[in-house]
Design an enzyme around this catalytic site. Sequence first.
Site, PDB file in Angstrom:
ATOM      1  N   HIS A   1      51.495  42.017  32.376  1.00 13.45           N
ATOM      2  CA  HIS A   1      50.984  43.167  31.997  1.00 13.45           C
ATOM      3  C   HIS A   1      51.662  44.519  32.516  1.00 13.45           C
ATOM      4  O   HIS A   1      52.461  44.083  33.344  1.00 13.45           O
ATOM      5  CB  HIS A   1      49.464  43.415  31.737  1.00 13.45           C
TER       6      HIS A   1
ATOM      7  N   HIS B   1      52.415  44.676  36.476  1.00 10.25           N
ATOM      8  CA  HIS B   1      53.482  43.709  37.002  1.00 10.25           C
ATOM      9  C   HIS B   1      54.787  44.255  36.526  1.00 10.25           C
ATOM     10  O   HIS B   1      55.777  44.292  37.379  1.00 10.25           O
ATOM     11  CB  HIS B   1      53.275  42.366  36.442  1.00 10.25           C
TER      12      HIS B   1
ATOM     13  N   CYS C   1      36.120  35.508  47.469  1.00  9.93           N
ATOM     14  CA  CYS C   1      36.343  35.980  46.108  1.00  9.93           C
ATOM     15  C   CYS C   1      37.534  35.119  45.443  1.00  9.93           C
ATOM     16  O   CYS C   1      38.959  35.379  46.042  1.00  9.93           O
ATOM     17  CB  CYS C   1      36.897  37.557  46.117  1.00  9.93           C
TER      18      CYS C   1
ATOM     19  N   CYS D   1      40.600  37.281  44.391  1.00  7.74           N
ATOM     20  CA  CYS D   1      41.682  38.047  45.576  1.00  7.74           C
ATOM     21  C   CYS D   1      42.235  36.504  46.467  1.00  7.74           C
ATOM     22  O   CYS D   1      43.210  36.856  47.247  1.00  7.74           O
ATOM     23  CB  CYS D   1      40.847  38.650  46.610  1.00  7.74           C
TER      24      CYS D   1
ATOM     25  N   CYS E   1      32.812  41.547  45.023  1.00 11.39           N
ATOM     26  CA  CYS E   1      34.182  41.802  45.435  1.00 11.39           C
ATOM     27  C   CYS E   1      34.547  43.339  45.607  1.00 11.39           C
ATOM     28  O   CYS E   1      34.205  43.950  44.446  1.00 11.39           O
ATOM     29  CB  CYS E   1      35.091  41.087  44.783  1.00 11.39           C
TER      30      CYS E   1
ATOM     31  N   HIS F   1      37.545  43.587  42.985  1.00 12.10           N
ATOM     32  CA  HIS F   1      37.385  43.140  41.533  1.00 12.10           C
ATOM     33  C   HIS F   1      35.949  43.424  40.948  1.00 12.10           C
ATOM     34  O   HIS F   1      35.813  43.506  39.899  1.00 12.10           O
ATOM     35  CB  HIS F   1      37.582  41.677  41.422  1.00 12.10           C
TER      36      HIS F   1
ATOM     37  N   LYS G   1      42.017  50.543  37.602  1.00 11.70           N
ATOM     38  CA  LYS G   1      43.304  49.807  37.704  1.00 11.70           C
ATOM     39  C   LYS G   1      43.200  48.887  36.453  1.00 11.70           C
ATOM     40  O   LYS G   1      42.222  48.101  36.285  1.00 11.70           O
ATOM     41  CB  LYS G   1      43.009  48.945  39.151  1.00 11.70           C
TER      42      LYS G   1
ATOM     43  N   LYS H   1      43.921  42.102  35.282  1.00 12.20           N
ATOM     44  CA  LYS H   1      43.443  40.733  34.379  1.00 12.20           C
ATOM     45  C   LYS H   1      41.870  40.657  34.421  1.00 12.20           C
ATOM     46  O   LYS H   1      41.230  40.376  33.359  1.00 12.20           O
ATOM     47  CB  LYS H   1      44.127  39.494  34.854  1.00 12.20           C
TER      48      LYS H   1
HETATM   49  O1  ME8 Z   1      48.580  39.618  44.368  1.00 13.23           O
HETATM   50  N1  ME8 Z   1      49.242  48.876  38.929  1.00 13.23           N
HETATM   51  O2  ME8 Z   1      49.581  38.444  42.471  1.00 13.23           O
HETATM   52  P1  ME8 Z   1      48.880  39.231  41.237  1.00 13.23           P
HETATM   53  C1  ME8 Z   1      50.202  48.411  39.774  1.00 13.23           C
HETATM   54  N2  ME8 Z   1      50.007  36.137  44.122  1.00 13.23           N
HETATM   55  N3  ME8 Z   1      50.782  47.178  40.209  1.00 13.23           N
HETATM   56  C2  ME8 Z   1      49.958  46.266  39.481  1.00 13.23           C
HETATM   57  C3  ME8 Z   1      49.016  46.470  38.906  1.00 13.23           C
HETATM   58  C4  ME8 Z   1      48.402  47.713  38.453  1.00 13.23           C
HETATM   59  N4  ME8 Z   1      47.424  48.004  37.718  1.00 13.23           N
HETATM   60  N5  ME8 Z   1      48.360  44.945  38.677  1.00 13.23           N
HETATM   61  C5  ME8 Z   1      49.296  44.257  39.059  1.00 13.23           C
HETATM   62  C6  ME8 Z   1      49.023  38.471  43.630  1.00 13.23           C
HETATM   63  N6  ME8 Z   1      50.235  44.974  39.908  1.00 13.23           N
HETATM   64  C7  ME8 Z   1      49.715  37.490  44.702  1.00 13.23           C
HETATM   65  C8  ME8 Z   1      50.828  37.927  45.347  1.00 13.23           C
HETATM   66  S1  ME8 Z   1      52.952  37.845  47.364  1.00 13.23           S
HETATM   67  C9  ME8 Z   1      53.531  36.711  48.202  1.00 13.23           C
HETATM   68  C10 ME8 Z   1      51.245  37.146  46.345  1.00 13.23           C
HETATM   69  C11 ME8 Z   1      51.498  44.285  40.870  1.00 13.23           C
HETATM   70  O3  ME8 Z   1      49.412  38.577  39.985  1.00 13.23           O
HETATM   71  C12 ME8 Z   1      51.509  44.686  41.956  1.00 13.23           C
HETATM   72  O4  ME8 Z   1      52.775  44.543  42.582  1.00 13.23           O
HETATM   73  O5  ME8 Z   1      47.549  39.606  41.277  1.00 13.23           O
HETATM   74  C13 ME8 Z   1      50.422  43.879  42.555  1.00 13.23           C
HETATM   75  O6  ME8 Z   1      50.513  43.920  44.172  1.00 13.23           O
HETATM   76  C14 ME8 Z   1      50.757  42.471  42.127  1.00 13.23           C
HETATM   77  O7  ME8 Z   1      51.017  42.968  40.809  1.00 13.23           O
HETATM   78  C15 ME8 Z   1      49.627  41.636  42.231  1.00 13.23           C
HETATM   79  O8  ME8 Z   1      49.883  40.490  41.333  1.00 13.23           O
END
Ligand code: ME8
Length: 508
Positions: free
Chosen positions: A20, A23, A128, A131, A146, A149, A296, A299
């Site tokens: 979304h 990302h 969680c 997380c 959590c 979340h 925020k 998902k």
């Molecule tokens: O945490 N606003 O993956 P994830 C800004 N797999 N950035 C956002 C966002 C939002 N509303 N939503 C997502 C993970 N992001 C782990 C990471 S790294 C070794 C492992 C972005 O799919 C932002 O960069 O939950 C956030 O830190 C990341 O997506 C989390 O992605």
Amino acid sequence: MTRGTYYLTTPIYYVNANPHVGHAYTTIMTDIVARHHRQLGEDVFFLTGTDEHGAKVAQAAVAAGRSPKEHADQLSERFRALGAELDATNSFFIRTTDDAHKAEVQRLLTIMHERGDIYRGSYGGWYCVACETFYNEGDLADSRTCPIHGTAVEWMEEDNWFFRLSAYRDRLLAWYDEHPDLVIPTARRNEARRMIEDGLEDLSISRGQIDWGIQVPWDPEQVIYVWVDALFNYWTALQYGAGADGTRFWPPDLQVMAKDILKFHAVIWPALLMSAGLELPHRLAIHGYVLKGGEKMSKTTGNLVDPFPFIETYGLDALRYYLAREIRFGEDGTFSAEGFHQRYTTELANEFGNLLNRTVNMVTRYRDGVIPPDRGRDAALADEIHARITAVRGALGDTDITRAVDEAWVLVRRLNRLVEERTPWTLAKDPDRTEDLDQVLHSLCEGLRAVAVLLWPVMPGSCTRAMQALGEVPGEMAIHRAEWGTGVGGGTVVVGEPLFPRVEGLPE
Ligand code: ME8
């Protein structure tokens, strides 16, 4: 002379649901910095990818009626496609299900084990799944949910492998003290430092109850905790995704992420690296959340914005620009369709697109399309352009992406004022003012080339087209091409389609 290297990363995204705007935001911001470093002539390695193991992904696969691997293959492809759709210039796309990644994680874990940093223990805590982490009772929100979340946590009790995180407290604090701008912004640095100061508990780094993961090399009954597997991707990718001698890029110059994963990157990650005997990253840039309706975008919350309709309606560069400018890098910011439309119309279409259009049309009408020579009457503008280049470079050096766009935009507005003040259409009627008209047209072309070069990392497609319209070699976006007097000279402008055509807005 060897070119300096620059290595930067996004987090690797979970393949539990579709990508979304959140990302897209991180990927675009990181891409802006990557492109800027290429403009500086550096050898850039930009990494992104997907995080595919763990309970969260396994549960999503069950819900979708697929095996974890089938599910991961499908979702990972969507994240890869999003990157391409965003014009992200990542050098490699890592998947944690890559065999080479798995083997290298096992090798690192063995090193940590052999040096006595990993031991067997048992643990009970509130978990969680969203997380993929344990919480203490005191960290939970009301009614045992959590804190991030707001969803229910589960009690989990296990006998598994632990990493002696607590033993790294003093080394981590010393590292923070030696590198005061390692984590930016400062508030996040202080927050991370406090987490370390307040005491660290050892970390459970394996799981016995799930099998979707990388096997612990010395214990086939357990898989490696998904966060340890995932964090090491930043290192493993260089072993097989960066050509021969990929490790020359190590350590990362910049790691970009949102504040949700601060602790993993600013506390656990450096300790893992110390234990594995690897150098630590130079900077962690922590940005805020893209909010939708005050919350925020996530998902788990479900208030997602799909980037594709915006790209279709306004073009990709408008999305890149809007995110970079509207959401102050490092702070939370709201994504709104109305705000998007507003910035598109006033800033992109009117201030930038229209300025280019008017300039090209005037050069065509008054000088048969040939950019007139410099008459030496605009030293102040030349200085101003130089000052803007310095300011944009400074802002990007500080990883302040929004300030970089703001600084470049000062020049866009300055050029608009130039047109209003000097009214070329009046000069064109006065045969005694030929050189004045030459100068204003020349200055506008110089200024617009500078704008195109400075904003190219943010809006690569539009700025390339702007260069073409100015009769320049569009491929040459090296930063020095923004300086006064570096144009092709005597070039011919090309009248084309508007950069940012008028559009009807999207419904909010
Ligand atoms: O945490 N606003 O993956 P994830 C800004 N797999 N950035 C956002 C966002 C939002 N509303 N939503 C997502 C993970 N992001 C782990 C990471 S790294 C070794 C492992 C972005 O799919 C932002 O960069 O939950 C956030 O830190 C990341 O997506 C989390 O992605």
